[in-house]
Structures are given as structure tokens and as C-alpha cells.
Design a protein around this motif. Sequence first.
Motif, PDB file in Angstrom:
ATOM      1  N   ASP A 125       0.843  -1.194   0.000  1.00 20.88           N
ATOM      2  CA  ASP A 125       0.000   0.000   0.000  1.00 20.88           C
ATOM      3  C   ASP A 125       0.877   1.243   0.000  1.00 20.88           C
ATOM      4  OD1 ASP A 125      -2.616  -1.285   0.359  1.00 20.88           O
ATOM      5  OD2 ASP A 125      -1.793  -1.906   2.286  1.00 20.88           O
ATOM      6  N   GLY A 126       0.610   2.140  -0.933  1.00 22.19           N
ATOM      7  CA  GLY A 126       1.348   3.388  -0.975  1.00 22.19           C
ATOM      8  C   GLY A 126       2.617   3.353  -1.800  1.00 22.19           C
ATOM      9  N   CYS A 127       2.919   2.234  -2.455  1.00 22.67           N
ATOM     10  CA  CYS A 127       4.169   2.156  -3.230  1.00 22.67           C
ATOM     11  C   CYS A 127       4.080   2.967  -4.522  1.00 22.67           C
ATOM     12  CB  CYS A 127       4.547   0.709  -3.529  1.00 22.67           C
ATOM     13  SG  CYS A 127       3.405  -0.127  -4.644  1.00 22.67           S
ATOM     14  N   LYS A 137       1.293   2.220  -7.068  1.00 21.08           N
ATOM     15  CA  LYS A 137       0.631   1.442  -8.140  1.00 21.08           C
ATOM     16  C   LYS A 137      -0.372   2.279  -8.936  1.00 21.08           C
ATOM     17  CE  LYS A 137      -0.951  -1.436  -5.105  1.00 21.08           C
ATOM     18  NZ  LYS A 137      -0.241  -0.896  -3.932  1.00 21.08           N
ATOM     19  N   SER A 138      -1.313   2.926  -8.224  1.00 18.70           N
ATOM     20  CA  SER A 138      -2.400   3.627  -8.930  1.00 18.70           C
ATOM     21  C   SER A 138      -1.863   4.782  -9.761  1.00 18.70           C
ATOM     22  CB  SER A 138      -3.428   4.157  -7.936  1.00 18.70           C
ATOM     23  OG  SER A 138      -3.990   3.112  -7.197  1.00 18.70           O
ATOM     24  N   SER A 139      -0.993   5.584  -9.167  1.00 14.55           N
ATOM     25  CA  SER A 139      -0.512   6.754  -9.902  1.00 14.55           C
ATOM     26  C   SER A 139       0.397   6.343 -11.059  1.00 14.55           C
ATOM     27  CB  SER A 139       0.186   7.732  -8.953  1.00 14.55           C
ATOM     28  OG  SER A 139       1.039   7.069  -8.063  1.00 14.55           O
ATOM     29  N   GLN A 140       1.234   5.326 -10.860  1.00 15.15           N
ATOM     30  CA  GLN A 140       2.098   4.875 -11.956  1.00 15.15           C
ATOM     31  C   GLN A 140       1.269   4.204 -13.057  1.00 15.15           C
ATOM     32  OE1 GLN A 140       5.183   5.591 -12.403  1.00 15.15           O
ATOM     33  NE2 GLN A 140       5.865   6.268 -10.379  1.00 15.15           N
ATOM     34  N   ALA A 141       0.257   3.426 -12.667  1.00 17.03           N
ATOM     35  CA  ALA A 141      -0.586   2.758 -13.667  1.00 17.03           C
ATOM     36  C   ALA A 141      -1.326   3.789 -14.510  1.00 17.03           C
ATOM     37  CB  ALA A 141      -1.581   1.825 -12.979  1.00 17.03           C
ATOM     38  N   ASP A 169      12.828  -0.770  -8.337  1.00 13.96           N
ATOM     39  CA  ASP A 169      13.085   0.128  -7.204  1.00 13.96           C
ATOM     40  C   ASP A 169      12.151   1.334  -7.335  1.00 13.96           C
ATOM     41  OD1 ASP A 169      13.969   1.875  -5.311  1.00 13.96           O
ATOM     42  OD2 ASP A 169      16.049   1.940  -6.004  1.00 13.96           O
ATOM     43  N   ALA A 170      11.158   1.414  -6.463  1.00 17.53           N
ATOM     44  CA  ALA A 170      10.154   2.480  -6.558  1.00 17.53           C
ATOM     45  C   ALA A 170      10.412   3.580  -5.536  1.00 17.53           C
ATOM     46  CB  ALA A 170       8.752   1.904  -6.382  1.00 17.53           C
ATOM     47  N   SER A 171      11.651   3.640  -5.007  1.00 20.43           N
ATOM     48  CA  SER A 171      11.954   4.661  -3.994  1.00 20.43           C
ATOM     49  C   SER A 171      12.357   5.990  -4.637  1.00 20.43           C
ATOM     50  CB  SER A 171      13.059   4.178  -3.055  1.00 20.43           C
ATOM     51  OG  SER A 171      14.244   3.962  -3.783  1.00 20.43           O
ATOM     52  N   GLY A 172      12.620   5.977  -5.943  1.00 21.85           N
ATOM     53  CA  GLY A 172      13.024   7.205  -6.623  1.00 21.85           C
ATOM     54  C   GLY A 172      11.830   8.118  -6.877  1.00 21.85           C
ATOM     55  N   SER A 173      12.073   9.175  -7.648  1.00 24.88           N
ATOM     56  CA  SER A 173      10.997  10.129  -7.949  1.00 24.88           C
ATOM     57  C   SER A 173       9.928   9.446  -8.808  1.00 24.88           C
ATOM     58  CB  SER A 173      11.552  11.336  -8.701  1.00 24.88           C
ATOM     59  OG  SER A 173      11.915  10.940 -10.009  1.00 24.88           O
ATOM     60  N   PHE A 174       8.753  10.053  -8.837  1.00 20.82           N
ATOM     61  CA  PHE A 174       7.672   9.504  -9.662  1.00 20.82           C
ATOM     62  C   PHE A 174       8.148   9.326 -11.103  1.00 20.82           C
ATOM     63  CE2 PHE A 174       4.071   9.731 -12.454  1.00 20.82           C
ATOM     64  CZ  PHE A 174       3.183   8.861 -11.860  1.00 20.82           C
ATOM     65  N   ARG A 175       8.830  10.344 -11.610  1.00 24.64           N
ATOM     66  CA  ARG A 175       9.293  10.336 -13.002  1.00 24.64           C
ATOM     67  C   ARG A 175      10.306   9.212 -13.254  1.00 24.64           C
ATOM     68  NH1 ARG A 175       9.710  14.067 -17.189  1.00 24.64           N
ATOM     69  NH2 ARG A 175      11.683  13.858 -18.303  1.00 24.64           N
TER      70      ARG A 175
HETATM   71  N1  LIG Z   1       7.862   7.825  -6.842  1.00 29.36           N
HETATM   72  C1  LIG Z   1       7.079   8.590  -6.056  1.00 29.36           C
HETATM   73  N2  LIG Z   1       7.598   9.588  -5.338  1.00 29.36           N
HETATM   74  C2  LIG Z   1       6.831  10.341  -4.516  1.00 29.36           C
HETATM   75  N3  LIG Z   1       5.517  10.187  -4.351  1.00 29.36           N
HETATM   76  C3  LIG Z   1       4.925   9.192  -5.032  1.00 29.36           C
HETATM   77  C4  LIG Z   1       5.662   8.336  -5.916  1.00 29.36           C
HETATM   78  N4  LIG Z   1       4.804   7.419  -6.440  1.00 29.36           N
HETATM   79  C5  LIG Z   1       3.595   7.698  -5.909  1.00 29.36           C
HETATM   80  N5  LIG Z   1       3.656   8.764  -5.095  1.00 29.36           N
HETATM   81  C6  LIG Z   1       2.554   9.354  -4.316  1.00 29.36           C
HETATM   82  O1  LIG Z   1       2.358   8.475  -3.205  1.00 29.36           O
HETATM   83  C7  LIG Z   1       0.967   8.370  -2.893  1.00 29.36           C
HETATM   84  C8  LIG Z   1       0.560   6.904  -2.957  1.00 29.36           C
HETATM   85  O2  LIG Z   1       0.625   6.478  -4.311  1.00 29.36           O
HETATM   86  P1  LIG Z   1      -0.513   5.543  -4.922  1.00 29.36           P
HETATM   87  O3  LIG Z   1      -1.851   5.916  -4.426  1.00 29.36           O
HETATM   88  O4  LIG Z   1      -0.289   5.520  -6.405  1.00 29.36           O
HETATM   89  O5  LIG Z   1      -0.065   4.151  -4.270  1.00 29.36           O
HETATM   90  P2  LIG Z   1      -0.785   2.748  -4.353  1.00 29.36           P
HETATM   91  O6  LIG Z   1       0.320   1.757  -4.468  1.00 29.36           O
HETATM   92  O7  LIG Z   1      -1.804   2.751  -5.424  1.00 29.36           O
HETATM   93  O8  LIG Z   1      -1.459   2.650  -2.949  1.00 29.36           O
HETATM   94  P3  LIG Z   1      -2.681   1.644  -2.526  1.00 29.36           P
HETATM   95  O9  LIG Z   1      -2.125   0.275  -2.509  1.00 29.36           O
HETATM   96  O10 LIG Z   1      -3.023   2.085  -1.157  1.00 29.36           O
HETATM   97  O11 LIG Z   1      -3.779   1.852  -3.526  1.00 29.36           O
HETATM   98  C9  LIG Z   1       0.231   9.253  -3.905  1.00 29.36           C
HETATM   99  O12 LIG Z   1      -0.023  10.475  -3.303  1.00 29.36           O
HETATM  100  C10 LIG Z   1       1.243   9.385  -5.046  1.00 29.36           C
HETATM  101  O13 LIG Z   1       1.076  10.588  -5.755  1.00 29.36           O
END
Ligand SMILES: Nc1ncnc2c1ncn2[C@@H]1O[C@H](COP(=O)(O)OP(=O)(O)OP(=O)(O)O)[C@@H](O)[C@H]1O
Length: 210
Positions: free
Chosen positions: A11-13, A15-19, A185-191
Motif C-alpha cells: 500500500d502506498g508504493c 501502483k495507482s498513480s504509476q498505472a 526500485d520504486a523509492s526514486g521520484s515519480f518520473r
Molecule cells: N515515486 C514517487 N515519489 C513520490 N511520491 C509518489 C511516488 N509514487 C507515488 N507517489 C505518491 O504516493 C501516494 C501513494 O501512491 P498511490 O496511491 O499511487 O499508491 P498505491 O500503491 O496505489 O497505494 P494503494 O495500494 O493504497 O492503492 C500518492 O499520493 C502518489 O502521488
Amino acid sequence: MSRYFVLDGPDGCGKSSQAQALCTWLRESGHRVQHVREPGSTPVGEALRQLLLSPQTGDLQPVTEALLFSSARAELVAKVIAPARQRGEVVVGERGYLSTIVYQGLAGSALGLPVDWLFELSRRVHDGCLPTAIFLLDVSPELARQRRSARQQDRFEARPADYHARVRDGYLHAARLEPLARIVDASGSFREVQQTLRAAVTSLLAGAVP
Ligand SMILES: Nc1ncnc2c1ncn2[C@@H]1O[C@H](COP(=O)(O)OP(=O)(O)OP(=O)(O)O)[C@@H](O)[C@H]1O
Ligand SMILES: [Mg+2]
């Protein structure tokens, strides 16, 4: 040239925003795209999602959870994913059976179900319609917690820190057992993460149909 990519991870890694970004980019590149989430994306799946994620549901037996998540998945594969692939669309999924291996198996401490059985159940549910690749978006439990901190927590997110540590370790272990999984590795920036995903998807779209 049908492909099915799964983004999985804690949760929070991301997934939704990257997808979402991946789907936009694929559509701009000329692909027809089906974006789905698990559990969900069918009427029965969304009803099961509501039940499975609601804190009001309380504790469930791991086998109950495994079968309910798998029921939602079976509906999704049969009614949405397989037909979309037959039409030549690219499918992007948020979560997949790796989640079941982790949450109902590896992260469940003494109550966890046997991983071999969960893999077998998942193969049966997919009935040959397996993903092209599963991207595990790997982040530390601390970073995942920070990223989801603004939201209301669901039944799984509300669990304690040691549970989230087991989930992260469980994902890394499951990804090593699953040949379709790739650790990102998803610890980097969104981009940065999006660029890594696009590069992998580009090469998988260009490759031979499995
Ligand atoms: N690489 C990143 N760096 C910083 N912030 C990020 C990054 N990727 C996602 N975020 C932000 O982290 C938050 C959680 O991301 P997101 O909702 O996409 O996660 P998720 O894996 O879908 O979570 P869940 O499993 O709870 O649905 C969002 O606010 C998103 O914009
Ligand atoms: Mg999400």
C-alpha cells in the motif's frame, strides 16, 4: 500483440498513480488500453472490494480472504482481461495474484496459507491468461507509510508497522519465486519510476508473443 502488465506492491508504493501515467502514455502511443484494479473492475469484484477493504468487516480467516480475492480475480480475468486481450488491447492491472501470495500467505505469520497452494489457486483462476509481466514496486515500509499518510486507512493499511515490514519482505520473496515478476526500485521520484516502467514495457511490447 496483446499484453497484460501488472503493477503490484505494498500500500502506498505508487501502483495507482504509476498505472494511470502508464495508461496515458500507452494511449498516446496509439494502443487501446484497459486499466483495471484488484479486487474490482467488475460488479462482483467491486462489491467484494468493498467487503474486503472495509475496516468494519473485521478479521477473516486467511482462506476466506484468499478465496474472496480469487473470486474477484476470476470474474475480472474471464469477463474483462481475457476479452480485452482478444481484442488486442493492452491491459494494465493494479495488483494481481502476487498480492494474494503475500497477504494471505507470506505476511500472515503463523496463519499464512501454503504458498504452493496459493500459486496453484492463482494459476487455476487465470486459466492460461497470465500476465506478460508483474512489476513489483519495491519501497521500504517507512516510505510507503509516508506516501499513504494523507489518506484514510483501509482494513490492511491500518495494521501495525511489523505487519507492513512482513508485507515488504513477503513481496521480495514472492517475486523471487515467480518467474513473471520483476523487482522495480520504486523509492526514486515519480518520473524515475515511470521511466523504468516505460522502458520495460517498451521492450516487452516489441518482443515475441509468449
Ligand atoms: N515515486 C514517487 N515519489 C513520490 N511520491 C509518489 C511516488 N509514487 C507515488 N507517489 C505518491 O504516493 C501516494 C501513494 O501512491 P498511490 O496511491 O499511487 O499508491 P498505491 O500503491 O496505489 O497505494 P494503494 O495500494 O493504497 O492503492 C500518492 O499520493 C502518489 O502521488
Ligand atoms: Mg492504489
